[in-house]
Design a protein around this motif. Structure first.
Motif: not given
Length: 302
Positions: A30-34, A36-37, A47-51
């Protein structure tokens, strides 16, 4: 296995991800920022974008995975004193995962803490945290996860010590180092005889990998390498590293000195991991906290 990991770019998660990959698993983080991704891609993970607030994104990632390791937590809220908000968010995430995984026998491994266990005795995996004790409220989320064991989820809780240490740590021990710099002395509360259990970050990562692979349904694990290090010994090691004296701080002066960390640093928790080691064959191999402090990397920053 295809494993979805929350907190995958965090302090523990960034060790869990390579541990899983090296064991042949596929990892979706899980990544909420560029940033982290990018870190996850560099490590070899998807990468799975979200929070943590995007429950639909979490559900979809869990549904597409063979198991989930939930490490993320709203530390900013907790550090600011809004523990209720952090704990409520954690519980909602766990319930979302459990609903998706129900009936599948897929693993749901969550991180929890040792706070809330009764002081004055060696706690085991059988002990149930008291939600009325400092930090014990986080165990409510763990209970929510374990309840899914009756609904076809191989749920498991890994209780971690107050400090998961190692090179690059910016957590509680690093904050103690910062406070020692600020005050010109490394403090401990009272006689410093109260204890903190500890574990090295890389040993903790190995335990999470073993848990998602084979921990029995409904199991509680203790990620503990050292059962309890006296806080005075921690303060003395910080003092050595900074060239500062280690001094006693009276209990009634602990909050002005340590701020929001006073309550945690005043805990007296000793915990065993004997059953965890027997159950999964986990054996910590890395150095203890004082030895880690004596290496000097906690003091290399300004």
């Amino acid at each position: 296995m295809r494993i979805f990991v929350t907190g995958a770019s965090g302090w523990i998660g960034s060790a869990v991800v390579p541990e899983l990959l090296q064991a042949g698993h596929k990892v979706v983080g899980l990544a909420r920022s560029d940033a982290s991704a990018g870190a996850l891609k560099a490590a070899g993970a998807e990468v799975h974008r979200g929070s943590l607030d995007d429950l639909d994104a979490l559900r979809s990632a869990a549904a597409a995975s063979d198991g989930v390791i939930h490490l993320a937590y709203k530390h900013a809220e907790a550090f600011s004193g809004d523990f209720a908000a952090a704990m409520d968010a954690d519980r909602r995430v766990i319930e979302a995962f459990g609903e998706v995984l129900a009936g599948s026998d897929r693993p749901l491994v969550i991180a929890s803490g040792l706070a809330g266990l009764r002081p004055g005795r060696l706690a085991t995996e059988d002990d149930v945290p008291d939600v009325a004790l400092p930090g014990g409220g986080r165990s409510l989320a763990a209970r929510a996860a374990l309840a899914f064991a009756d609904r076809g989820v191989r749920s498991c809780c890994v209780r971690l010590p107050p400090t998961v240490h190692g090179d690059g740590d910016h957590g509680f021990v690093a904050r103690l180092v910062g406070m020692a710099r600020k005050h010109g002395a490394s403090g401990y509360i009272g006689d410093g005889a109260n204890h903190w259990p500890t574990v090295h970050r890389l040993d903790a990562a190995r335990l999470f990998r073993l848990a998602v692979e084979s921990a029995p349904t409904g199991s509680v694990l203790h990620g503990v390498a050292q059962e309890g290090v006296p806080t005075r010994a921690i303060a003395e090691a910080i003092g050595r590293g900074l060239g500062l004296p280690a001094v006693s701080v009276a209990p009634d002066a602990a909050e002005p000195h340590f701020g929001g960390l006073a309550l945690l640093f005043g805990l007296d928790v000793q915990a065993s991991s004997t059953r965890t080691r027997q159950l999964l064959g986990w054996q910590p191999t890395h150095q203890g906290l004082v030895e880690d402090l004596d290496e000097g990397h906690y003091f290399s920053g300004s």
